[in-house]
Design a protein around this motif. Sequence first.
Motif, PDB file in Angstrom:
ATOM      1  N   SER A   1      24.650  -3.617 -33.089  1.00  0.00           N
ATOM      2  CA  SER A   1      25.587  -4.577 -32.525  1.00  0.00           C
ATOM      3  C   SER A   1      26.407  -5.279 -33.614  1.00  0.00           C
ATOM      4  O   SER A   1      27.461  -5.833 -33.335  1.00  0.00           O
TER       5      SER A   1
ATOM      6  N   ASN B   1      40.898 -14.725 -46.705  1.00  0.00           N
ATOM      7  CA  ASN B   1      39.718 -14.719 -45.831  1.00  0.00           C
ATOM      8  C   ASN B   1      39.419 -16.133 -45.340  1.00  0.00           C
ATOM      9  O   ASN B   1      39.108 -16.355 -44.168  1.00  0.00           O
TER      10      ASN B   1
ATOM     11  N   GLN C   1      34.393  -2.411 -39.719  1.00  0.00           N
ATOM     12  CA  GLN C   1      35.821  -2.678 -39.487  1.00  0.00           C
ATOM     13  C   GLN C   1      36.371  -3.684 -40.498  1.00  0.00           C
ATOM     14  O   GLN C   1      37.473  -3.510 -41.010  1.00  0.00           O
TER      15      GLN C   1
ATOM     16  N   PRO D   1      27.307  -7.119 -27.083  1.00  0.00           N
ATOM     17  CA  PRO D   1      28.563  -7.588 -27.668  1.00  0.00           C
ATOM     18  C   PRO D   1      29.746  -6.752 -27.185  1.00  0.00           C
ATOM     19  O   PRO D   1      29.588  -5.576 -26.856  1.00  0.00           O
TER      20      PRO D   1
ATOM     21  N   ILE E   1      33.648 -19.495 -47.403  1.00  0.00           N
ATOM     22  CA  ILE E   1      34.023 -18.258 -48.088  1.00  0.00           C
ATOM     23  C   ILE E   1      33.767 -18.362 -49.596  1.00  0.00           C
ATOM     24  O   ILE E   1      33.185 -17.461 -50.206  1.00  0.00           O
TER      25      ILE E   1
ATOM     26  N   TYR F   1      40.000 -14.978 -32.142  1.00  0.00           N
ATOM     27  CA  TYR F   1      38.673 -14.610 -32.622  1.00  0.00           C
ATOM     28  C   TYR F   1      38.238 -13.282 -31.998  1.00  0.00           C
ATOM     29  O   TYR F   1      37.688 -12.414 -32.677  1.00  0.00           O
TER      30      TYR F   1
ATOM     31  N   SER G   1      33.742 -11.426 -44.507  1.00  0.00           N
ATOM     32  CA  SER G   1      34.847 -11.119 -45.416  1.00  0.00           C
ATOM     33  C   SER G   1      34.541 -11.520 -46.858  1.00  0.00           C
ATOM     34  O   SER G   1      34.899 -10.801 -47.788  1.00  0.00           O
ATOM     35  N   ALA G   2      33.859 -12.669 -47.051  1.00  0.00           N
ATOM     36  CA  ALA G   2      33.564 -13.101 -48.424  1.00  0.00           C
ATOM     37  C   ALA G   2      32.673 -12.075 -49.118  1.00  0.00           C
ATOM     38  O   ALA G   2      32.959 -11.629 -50.244  1.00  0.00           O
ATOM     39  N   GLN G   3      31.598 -11.657 -48.426  1.00  0.00           N
ATOM     40  CA  GLN G   3      30.659 -10.704 -49.015  1.00  0.00           C
ATOM     41  C   GLN G   3      31.333  -9.347 -49.229  1.00  0.00           C
ATOM     42  O   GLN G   3      31.121  -8.696 -50.259  1.00  0.00           O
TER      43      GLN G   3
ATOM     44  N   TYR H   1      37.172 -10.421 -34.337  1.00  0.00           N
ATOM     45  CA  TYR H   1      35.728 -10.219 -34.438  1.00  0.00           C
ATOM     46  C   TYR H   1      35.197  -9.601 -33.155  1.00  0.00           C
ATOM     47  O   TYR H   1      35.694  -8.578 -32.723  1.00  0.00           O
ATOM     48  N   MET H   2      34.234 -10.224 -32.534  1.00  0.00           N
ATOM     49  CA  MET H   2      33.524  -9.646 -31.412  1.00  0.00           C
ATOM     50  C   MET H   2      32.991 -10.799 -30.573  1.00  0.00           C
ATOM     51  O   MET H   2      32.866 -11.906 -31.077  1.00  0.00           O
TER      52      MET H   2
ATOM     53  N   PRO I   1      29.402  -2.406 -36.345  1.00  0.00           N
ATOM     54  CA  PRO I   1      30.832  -2.135 -36.148  1.00  0.00           C
ATOM     55  C   PRO I   1      31.734  -3.188 -36.795  1.00  0.00           C
ATOM     56  O   PRO I   1      32.722  -2.841 -37.440  1.00  0.00           O
ATOM     57  N   LEU I   2      31.367  -4.478 -36.644  1.00  0.00           N
ATOM     58  CA  LEU I   2      32.165  -5.543 -37.258  1.00  0.00           C
ATOM     59  C   LEU I   2      32.207  -5.407 -38.765  1.00  0.00           C
ATOM     60  O   LEU I   2      33.247  -5.596 -39.390  1.00  0.00           O
TER      61      LEU I   2
ATOM     62  N   GLN J   1      40.107 -13.775 -51.295  1.00  0.00           N
ATOM     63  CA  GLN J   1      39.158 -14.723 -50.695  1.00  0.00           C
ATOM     64  C   GLN J   1      39.900 -15.895 -50.056  1.00  0.00           C
ATOM     65  O   GLN J   1      39.446 -16.439 -49.048  1.00  0.00           O
TER      66      GLN J   1
ATOM     67  N   ASP K   1      26.067 -14.192 -37.675  1.00  0.00           N
ATOM     68  CA  ASP K   1      27.326 -14.288 -38.416  1.00  0.00           C
ATOM     69  C   ASP K   1      28.299 -13.216 -37.924  1.00  0.00           C
ATOM     70  O   ASP K   1      27.881 -12.104 -37.592  1.00  0.00           O
ATOM     71  N   LYS K   2      29.579 -13.587 -37.894  1.00  0.00           N
ATOM     72  CA  LYS K   2      30.572 -12.615 -37.458  1.00  0.00           C
ATOM     73  C   LYS K   2      31.599 -12.357 -38.552  1.00  0.00           C
ATOM     74  O   LYS K   2      32.367 -11.422 -38.477  1.00  0.00           O
ATOM     75  N   ASP K   3      31.653 -13.237 -39.523  1.00  0.00           N
ATOM     76  CA  ASP K   3      32.640 -13.062 -40.581  1.00  0.00           C
ATOM     77  C   ASP K   3      31.914 -12.676 -41.865  1.00  0.00           C
ATOM     78  O   ASP K   3      31.094 -13.437 -42.367  1.00  0.00           O
TER      79      ASP K   3
ATOM     80  N   THR L   1      24.003 -10.885 -48.616  1.00  0.00           N
ATOM     81  CA  THR L   1      23.269 -11.192 -47.385  1.00  0.00           C
ATOM     82  C   THR L   1      24.128 -11.980 -46.410  1.00  0.00           C
ATOM     83  O   THR L   1      25.157 -12.526 -46.758  1.00  0.00           O
TER      84      THR L   1
ATOM     85  N   THR M   1      23.276 -14.174 -42.279  1.00  0.00           N
ATOM     86  CA  THR M   1      22.186 -14.493 -41.351  1.00  0.00           C
ATOM     87  C   THR M   1      22.575 -14.101 -39.936  1.00  0.00           C
ATOM     88  O   THR M   1      23.757 -14.092 -39.576  1.00  0.00           O
TER      89      THR M   1
ATOM     90  N   SER N   1      25.082 -14.935 -51.686  1.00  0.00           N
ATOM     91  CA  SER N   1      25.450 -15.298 -50.317  1.00  0.00           C
ATOM     92  C   SER N   1      24.284 -15.901 -49.528  1.00  0.00           C
ATOM     93  O   SER N   1      24.503 -16.565 -48.526  1.00  0.00           O
TER      94      SER N   1
END
Lengths: 301, 380
Positions: B234, A10, B241, A127, A261, A216, B213-215, A220-221, B237-238, A7, B209-211, B204, B206, A269
């Motif tokens: 959409s 991350n 990956q 995207p 994080i 980024y 990693s924590a979840q 990411y995307m 894929p993130l 974490q 969000d793009k990251d 979860t 919202t 979460s």
Amino acid sequence: MRFIIQQTLNALQLGSVYALIALGYTMVYGILRMINFAHGDIFMVSTYLGFFVASFLLGWALHLPMAVIFVLTLLLAMFGTSLLAVFIERVAYKPLRQAPRISAVITALGVGLFLENFTLATIGPEPRILPQVVPVINFNIGGVAVSSIQILILAISALVMFILDTIVRRTMTGMAMRAISFDKTVVPLMGIPVDRIISITFALGSSMAAVGGVLYGIAYMMDPYMGIRIGWWAFISAVVGGIGNIRGAMIGGYILGFVEIFVAAFLPSTYRDFVAFALLLLLLVFKPTGILGMPVVEQKV
Amino acid sequence: MFKKVALLLLVLVLVGAFVACAPPVPAEIKIGVNAELTGGIPVVGASCKNAAEMAVKEVNDAGGLEVGGRKYKVTLLIEDNEDKAESAAAAAQKLNTAGVLVHIGANASRNAIPASTVCEDAKLPMISPWSTNPKTTAGKKYVFRACFIDDFQGVVAAKFAINELKANTASVLYDVASEYNKGIAEIFKKTFEEAGKQVVAFETYTTGDKDFSAQLTKIRASGADVLFLPNYYSEVPLQVQQAHKLGYTDTIFGSDSWGNLELIDLCGADCEGLFFTTHYAPDIATPKAQKFIADYEAAYGKTPDDVAALTYDAFGLAFQAIQAAGKIDRQAVRDALASITKYEGVTGTMEFRGTGDPVKSAVIIQIKNGKFTYYTSAAP
């Protein structure tokens, strides 16, 4: 323990991106006392610039080595984004420099909306991912997963932030920036070209955002609205670190990365943003100017 | 004086002519389509229109639809709802005024819900091909659909995880700000746990969000056998990956919101071998589906998607109900629709049990060599 290390990695990755963007907010605020709300969208444009440069270079028949393509993508995205930011400053902010501060803030919001909708209309809402300019290698070190991209993000962010810090602290331009930030009325009398220094500030701040944008895009995307959420988190990073203070923005970025994080890691979460912002509010209650911020003394003229 | 008498006579003659011309029974059956031809999802509207035209042409080429011993020609009225709620309601109103016997559409739930209110008030039988939101048909007598509802997918996914993936523990990551994702995730959890299994991570995020990693680190640490992602193509894929980058290697699966080829473009090799539940698979093996796919490809030069298949089935349901009603009457058609006990469709066998939601099977798709490939069917 492995969980905590994972974490932490991350958080460092996310914090690096926030820190890079937060620098742009804090530098512009430092010099103009203005919050450039279009900065998040400038970051978004930089990611798209990186996307087009990388696609072009990969499609080119020259077969450049990956490392060259990556560096060129980064540099060209930084250059293009700087031009855009300087242009925006000249066209949208400079005419309003003597106007009430609220006008400049509203203009900045307008510029942000323009960039979002322009990208939406010309490139489309779907995207996209940056073409692979960095090979993805996943390492497993004692049960902790580390990817080549993660290492790259941490290293490049640290490097460019170190360079920026050096520029601001050790060069004449940097000294001029700090001088304008310190006193805007006296400094022009000493022969410092204020307009040029402001342009350089915008260029430096947005090229940091472009580094963040390309990194980024690799991790990411991208989509036309990505700048809104990340822009907010980065802006808050700048505030937490003490807006106007460059090292503060870097620290603030990493703090927000860690808060985001670790709240999600140890609490449900769904409460992430709510708890994260409650913590930040608490911090600002006890330290209203942020971690490294100085209390602003209004000068009487 | 003479002028007035002449005018009166003229009026009388005209009225007489109209009365004389009005046929006692209509010679044709009008069916209305309310589709998203323009707006945000024009691909959906185009598939709906294509399949509708094909279904009607097939019936007319066979000499028309036989109802109560008489053959009727079917005419199609197509209205564009611009993918807007208010235009969808207006289109339904227009079709009602035009005297259609059955209203097919709208497809997206945001359009189908307002259209369903209009149809319900007008006592006009409506069949939505693609709207999976429970609200479209809930509490309405005249509104039906050709697809299953969101809740059902959650059940199918849970059963798939237990029976096919042999999972004892599962993890879920879903968008808590979106009704669709949240609904499926909660039903999945409920079904999975009722079977005596355990959902060890229920995480979860919202929208936007793009990251993750924590979840995903939490999910990996939970040691779950499978990961369920009922999210849009959409974002998936993130998530996949990032899960792989964090060292997650077990099976990942999702819902019909994965079913867009863009998923494969964005995801690349990371999505290879993953599963999702959906309405229909182009390579499904029933002869009826094969014929539909071949005809559609011949007519439009592309493989029909789920909207096309479901629109075709909506027409099939309408035709079967009209024939069962035995007369051209909206009320009779509604009653016949509600009592359909078996309809063999392209997307599977359907029946109605007292509500507007059909009881039908779902399909599980596997991503293989960059293609959506039929894996298995799941009975209700």
